[in-house]
Design a protein around this motif. Structure first.
Motif: not given
Length: 545
Positions: A118-123
């Motif tokens: 997801g966006i949070v962990q990838a960022t």
């Protein structure tokens, strides 16, 4: 006093009300008979394999959601009623917005945001350069994650009832506690909270009933509860006996919660003096003002704004075309089921409520009570309870027609739209009855007596007096049932006709295939439709203020 003879129309209405109540009781009897008639080793096998896990997980989920909704709902209600802080008036109504979202819809949104890809962990990995094993991150697909999703959409039940209870209290009781040496916080725990306890308990129990009925969230997160066990036993394992016995266990627990909720509501009475003086709001400044603002903003942000923004972003980037013929069919199916179910359910509520008012008696009272029980029964249990007797009837009729006329009738009722509509009616009849009773309580019995004096019979009184006065309440009831049917998943999955899919089913199917961006499109439509009764509720809150 001689009892008045009933007219033919009144007798017919009375018979229809009893038939409605009998149909509402059918799932309970169907599950009971199917579970009792099953082989004894089925229950033993369930006890040795999955029963303990289902029970433990369901109870843990129930405890987490109950405590969470209690804290969020009661705390937010006390802040908006008893204190004055920046943004209070906006947040007082905005705190209702999460009601528009089914739990499984925000589960898709938060999985897209917080899961490993997801966006949070990838960022986070891009910024820090960490690998997948270099850090710890809370697992969204877990019992705790499912509890968090359910808390965020169910706390408004507690919030609304607690807010109404706090508003109803008189300032004189608080002043009396303060004059006896209580601090503001001490007055809250010793006076304000105990007086609101029955209403708060009713809200928590409503949230608990929704929790045990949830299938979409726990199924998507892989959390094994009674609700997922029923569906797995029925479809994946083709174990009808196991599904029936699991449904019986869940039904018993749901009815226990219903009894507790009814009891808590019945005790929701207190005396605050002849003259009710509103409690003055305590102004908050500095750090307390900021803390209250954050505390009331977080549930709205996490339960409505972030999921809505995530779903919108996912829908824009998806390959799903909402105007395609396929999606138009999903929308048509959903609207057809919701419209027919709303009309049938409101009609049944009017019949049960009217017969209880114009022909009061023990039997009509029991019929009205049975009609209310459906809300406490999960959709999967209702589905199993209806499919068992109707499938037995279809098979018996088909066998008799083959033997007698050499004609196969097939399945006349099982898998039909009308049985599915009947399941919706049973599930949501309590909401329609509640709206009817809220409206009829404003109609004085003297109006009924006046209508009788002017020559109207009971049915004429209902048609010419009650119905025009109840039109706003009945429209509200129809809208609530309409939206609830649009969001209903377990009963629709089990009972829908072959190749007859709805928006909720399509969203569930796409999410199960991990096509979350595609699942956002039907989910967003469901959420937008869910806003309709919330807007009505907000309008009513503003009108009361």
């Amino acid at each position: 006093m001689q009892q008045r003879h009933r007219t033919v129309t009144e007798r017919l209405l009375y018979a229809v009300a009893i038939l409605i109540a009998a149909f509402c009781a059918l799932p309970h009897l169907g599950v009971l008979l199917a579970a009792v008639s099953a082989e004894s080793d089925t229950l033993a096998h369930l006890a040795q394999t999955v029963l303990g896990r289902y029970t433990a997980t369901t109870l843990i989920l129930l405890a987490l959601v109950s405590v969470g909704t209690l804290l969020i709902g009661t705390g937010a209600a006390w802040l908006v009623v008893m204190t004055e802080f920046t943004g209070r008036r906006i947040l007082e109504v905005a705190l209702v917005l999460p009601l528009a979202f089914p739990a499984y819809v925000i589960a898709y949104a938060y999985t897209h945001l917080l899961d490993h890809p997801g966006i949070v962990q990838a960022t986070l990995r891009d910024i820090t350069g960490w690998g997948p094993r270099d850090y710890w991150f809370p697992e969204i697909r877990s019992t705790g994650g499912a509890a968090a999703m359910l808390m965020l959409v169910l706390y408004p039940y507690v919030y609304l009832l607690a807010r109404a209870a706090f508003i109803s209290q008189s300032a004189t009781t608080v002043f009396a506690a303060r004059s006896l040496g209580r601090t503001p916080l001490g007055a809250f725990f010793s006076v304000t909270l105990p007086m609101a306890r029955p209403a708060i308990a009713a809200g928590v129990l409503l949230a608990a009933m929704e929790t045990i009925a949830d299938y979409g969230t726990v199924s998507y997160f892989g959390v094994q509860t009674f609700a997922t066990g029923i569906y797995t036993s029925w479809f994946s394992l083709a174990d009808r006996a196991g599904a029936a016995q699991l449904a019986l266990g869940l039904l018993a627990f749901a009815l226990l919660l219903a009894v507790l909720e009814r009891k808590s509501r019945g005790q929701a009475r207190y005396h605050s003096g002849r003259r009710r003086e509103p409690v003055p709001r305590a102004p908050l400044k500095g750090g307390l003002n900021a803390a209250a603002l954050v505390a009331c903003s977080l549930p709205v942000l996490l339960g409505a704004l972030i999921p809505a923004l995530a779903l919108l972003t996912m829908a824009i980037g998806s390959e799903q075309d909402i105007l395609s013929r396929r999606y138009i069919r999903f929308i048509e199916n959903s609207l057809t089921l919701a419209t027919v179910a709303a009309i049938v359910t409101v009609g049944a509520a009017v019949i049960l409520g009217s017969i209880s008012r114009i022909l009061p008696g023990r039997l009509t009272g029991i019929a009205l009570y049975v009609g209310r029980l459906g809300y406490a029964v999960p959709g999967g249990v209702i589905a199993v309870g209806l499919l068992v007797p109707f499938a037995a009837f279809d098979n018996a009729l088909d066998s008799w027609m083959r033997d007698t006329f050499d004609i196969s009738t097939g399945l006349l009722f099982t898998g039909s739209i009308w049985v599915l509509v009947g399941a919706y009616m049973i599930r949501f009849l309590a909401a329609a009855i509640g709206a009817y009773e809220g409206g009829i309580s404003t109609v004085s019995p003297n109006m009924d007596a006046a209508a009788r004096v002017l020559g109207q019979n009971a049915v004429g009184t209902v048609r010419r007096i009650h119905m025009p006065l109840l039109r706003p309440s009945l429209l509200t009831a129809g809208l609530i049932v309409f939206v609830d049917v649009m969001k209903e998943l377990p009963a629709t999955l089990i009972m829908r006709p072959f190749n007859y899919d709805t928006l909720a089913v399509q969203a569930h199917r796409l999410a199960a295939d991990e096509r979350l961006e595609g699942a956002a499109v039907p989910s967003l439509v469901i959420a937008v439709l869910g806003l309709l009764p919330v807007v009505l509720l907000i309008h009513r809150m503003r009108k009361e203020d």
